[in-house]
Design an enzyme around this catalytic site. Sequence first.
Site, PDB file in Angstrom:
ATOM      1  N   ASN A  67       0.820  -1.206   0.000  1.00 45.09           N
ATOM      2  CA  ASN A  67       0.000   0.000   0.000  1.00 45.09           C
ATOM      3  C   ASN A  67       0.857   1.260   0.000  1.00 45.09           C
ATOM      4  O   ASN A  67       0.599   2.217  -0.748  1.00 45.09           O
ATOM      5  CB  ASN A  67      -0.904   0.024   1.238  1.00 45.09           C
ATOM      6  CG  ASN A  67      -2.056  -0.952   1.165  1.00 45.09           C
ATOM      7  OD1 ASN A  67      -2.334  -1.526   0.118  1.00 45.09           O
ATOM      8  ND2 ASN A  67      -2.739  -1.146   2.278  1.00 45.09           N
TER       9      ASN A  67
ATOM     10  N   ARG B 132      -5.934   2.240 -13.323  1.00 43.48           N
ATOM     11  CA  ARG B 132      -4.526   2.347 -12.950  1.00 43.48           C
ATOM     12  C   ARG B 132      -3.914   0.987 -12.613  1.00 43.48           C
ATOM     13  O   ARG B 132      -4.472   0.215 -11.860  1.00 43.48           O
ATOM     14  CB  ARG B 132      -4.368   3.305 -11.772  1.00 43.48           C
ATOM     15  CG  ARG B 132      -2.918   3.481 -11.337  1.00 43.48           C
ATOM     16  CD  ARG B 132      -2.775   4.550 -10.292  1.00 43.48           C
ATOM     17  NE  ARG B 132      -2.848   5.879 -10.878  1.00 43.48           N
ATOM     18  CZ  ARG B 132      -3.622   6.866 -10.425  1.00 43.48           C
ATOM     19  NH1 ARG B 132      -4.414   6.656  -9.410  1.00 43.48           N
ATOM     20  NH2 ARG B 132      -3.609   8.046 -10.981  1.00 43.48           N
TER      21      ARG B 132
ATOM     22  N   HIS C 200     -16.181   3.837 -14.300  1.00 43.09           N
ATOM     23  CA  HIS C 200     -15.989   3.027 -13.100  1.00 43.09           C
ATOM     24  C   HIS C 200     -17.257   2.270 -12.718  1.00 43.09           C
ATOM     25  O   HIS C 200     -17.257   1.463 -11.788  1.00 43.09           O
ATOM     26  CB  HIS C 200     -15.540   3.943 -11.949  1.00 43.09           C
ATOM     27  CG  HIS C 200     -14.954   3.253 -10.775  1.00 43.09           C
ATOM     28  ND1 HIS C 200     -15.545   3.266  -9.535  1.00 43.09           N
ATOM     29  CD2 HIS C 200     -13.813   2.529 -10.633  1.00 43.09           C
ATOM     30  CE1 HIS C 200     -14.799   2.585  -8.681  1.00 43.09           C
ATOM     31  NE2 HIS C 200     -13.747   2.123  -9.314  1.00 43.09           N
TER      32      HIS C 200
ATOM     33  N   ARG D  67     -11.691  -3.501 -13.990  1.00 40.57           N
ATOM     34  CA  ARG D  67     -10.590  -4.398 -13.665  1.00 40.57           C
ATOM     35  C   ARG D  67     -11.108  -5.823 -13.744  1.00 40.57           C
ATOM     36  O   ARG D  67     -12.220  -6.112 -13.319  1.00 40.57           O
ATOM     37  CB  ARG D  67     -10.063  -4.170 -12.239  1.00 40.57           C
ATOM     38  CG  ARG D  67      -9.474  -2.803 -11.982  1.00 40.57           C
ATOM     39  CD  ARG D  67      -8.798  -2.777 -10.609  1.00 40.57           C
ATOM     40  NE  ARG D  67      -8.565  -1.418 -10.151  1.00 40.57           N
ATOM     41  CZ  ARG D  67      -7.525  -0.681 -10.500  1.00 40.57           C
ATOM     42  NH1 ARG D  67      -6.640  -1.173 -11.335  1.00 40.57           N
ATOM     43  NH2 ARG D  67      -7.373   0.541 -10.029  1.00 40.57           N
TER      44      ARG D  67
ATOM     45  N   HIS E   8     -15.427  -3.084   0.750  1.00 43.22           N
ATOM     46  CA  HIS E   8     -15.401  -2.407  -0.540  1.00 43.22           C
ATOM     47  C   HIS E   8     -16.776  -1.950  -1.019  1.00 43.22           C
ATOM     48  O   HIS E   8     -16.884  -1.139  -1.924  1.00 43.22           O
ATOM     49  CB  HIS E   8     -14.779  -3.345  -1.583  1.00 43.22           C
ATOM     50  CG  HIS E   8     -14.369  -2.682  -2.854  1.00 43.22           C
ATOM     51  ND1 HIS E   8     -15.056  -2.840  -4.037  1.00 43.22           N
ATOM     52  CD2 HIS E   8     -13.337  -1.851  -3.141  1.00 43.22           C
ATOM     53  CE1 HIS E   8     -14.460  -2.148  -4.990  1.00 43.22           C
ATOM     54  NE2 HIS E   8     -13.413  -1.537  -4.476  1.00 43.22           N
TER      55      HIS E   8
END
EC number: 2.7.4.1
Length: 721
Positions: free
Chosen positions: A63, A417, A447, A387, A604
Amino acid sequence: MSGADFLTADYPEPVEIEAEGPARFFNRELSWLAFNWRVLDEAQNPRVPLMERVRFLGISSTNLDEFYTVRVAGLRELANAGNRTPSSDGRTPEEQLVLINLNARALINKQDEVWEALKDEMETSGIWLLDAADLTDEDRTFLDSYFMSNVFPVLSPLAIDPAHPFPFIPNAGFSLALQLERPSDGRTLQALLPIPAQIERFISMPCEAGQQRYLPMEQLLMLKIREMFPGYEATGHCAFRLLRDSDLEVEEEAEDLVREFEVALKRRRRGEVVRLKVSSGAPPKLRNLVMKSLEVTETDVVEISGMIGLADLAELVSAAPPDLLWPPFSPRVPERVQDNDGDMFAAIRQKDMLLHHPYESFDMVIRFLAQAARDPDVVAIKQTLYRTSNESPIVDALCEAAENGKSVTALVELKARFDEAANIRQSRKLERSGAHVVYGFINYKTHAKISTVVRREGNTLVTYTHYGTGNYHPITARIYTDLSLFTCDPALGRDATKVFNYIGGYAQPEHLENLYLSPTGMKQKLIKMIDKEADYAAEGKPAEIWAKMNAVVEADVIDALYRASQAGVKISLVVRGICAVRPGIKGLSENIRVKSIVGRFLEHSRIVCFGNGHGLPSKKAKVYMSSADWMGRNLNRRVETLVEITNKTVQAQVMSQIMAANLADTAQSWVLSPDGSYVRADVEGQDNPFNCHRFFMENPSLSGRGSAGAGDVPELTHTPD
């Protein structure tokens, strides 16, 4: 602080702050670092199995590396350009960098300290990390063979002199710098030994049953200097690892977006070095050579007394004995899907179904698309991909559908990213199968997580829709908590189709029925709903907001929360990571409570519940799930969804199971104080503190119940004792 206390606690009043001044916000970057301190603390949590604690240590290191390659790199660019524009908390880029540097160095020192303690515990449990002094003659014989077979062929020892300039070291590159001397004539040589990422960091050594012995690769390489540099001996050495600026810059007018991204990815590999970690005790001449060659200053250098590259500890975790890891957990297949013999469309037709991953299997999302690919009645599939995994079953299903003659549209976000290269590969695979691939907007990232399947049923076309809070990634879905809503509600199907038309054809969506979209109105809707709760409070009605996010930093939304708090709205936020809200300030935010949950699974899912004049939980509440955190990028510069949940069973699942359990958790919770510090929830005297992850593992979701019904599934309308 218990779960019930969290909702009602009075914070101690801190130093007065100006309600309109920048001090009403916490700094985003320092808040992120505070989150990583919480992750590191799990590496010391005695309730966590030993090798899972090692995993948390590695995660905290990974991280921090990503934080430097993206956030710190961006701040450095601003500071170097003389930009003094303050952040929302009033600090310039240069001021933020000073505070980040102090905090991050303390964090790294703590990581070293934690690693030393964990090594001792590992030895007690039969896992040994060796150095050269620990090796027996049998070990050295084994290493001779191992080195020649598995290491020597991939090494590239490099002399450093005028004829051999210092080579390019990629981002996260790990190397040994060497000072060598030839005893025969006293000739000296400086050399570099890059350690390829393709070889394992830890060599598994022969040992007795029930034990594990490992030798770090750098230790082996130092033993084999003479094989790599015949006639020379090492007189000094150091290990180092560097991090480079990993932000991408893409030309807005690029004619070929894929080609432009491929070029940008190559540029990123050669980004400016933003941090250099060097083993402590390095010979000054060697240290200066590395610094000069990489063009870094002393400010960019961190000396590491322990292990460089703690992320590599994942190798040890993957080989750990089961008794040192979390107990195995198998995600559930929803009973309703089982009742319908695995037919996803039949299960969805029965009523809306919300799955809570990873407790309910993400395989249901894959099955939904795989079934659609083979169903002769399915005519079209549309899918967003932000992703996904390298060998993605989602992409495979879309390719199969296209090859079976169905109309397939895949919206692939190239700007995800660190997944840009993977997404380019997936897009080309999809195009080869005959799918129509769309890349969306140049200025906005897409997204949103949406999938639609159009199926011919009788004389009509029925749209089955999946909305998610997380990525279509079957690997991360095993550890990320996310929501999947499956529905054949016509309104939600129409809304999804309009979103795809917006992304693919720039057709601004009009008259969305149960969906709000950023950047075209989600932020305004959220602020309107927050203000409406303030109106209810002013009228003397119950007024309450529950929200769960990964991050809350958007200034306008936070100011709306402050206004609501001042009006008397009770606001409970579960924010895993960055939070710029300063809670518990008299006259500003005394009605706001913020907690963070850090545990076995990565929180999440994004949820927001408004009491709607009836408090929470309530059948009259307004309940939403979203792909967006409350950040400027998500609400202003990304295509995101906020989906209203109207099915009463699903509403109850979100409020009375998911949100109530998160608010009740004490085992994994940290409470944010007005001064910005996080304090672990008080579990003293609790033999079995409430753990929301354990609760979800043990109890099925309400809306996934089959013929047995939902009546016997616990609802957490009250905090457990």
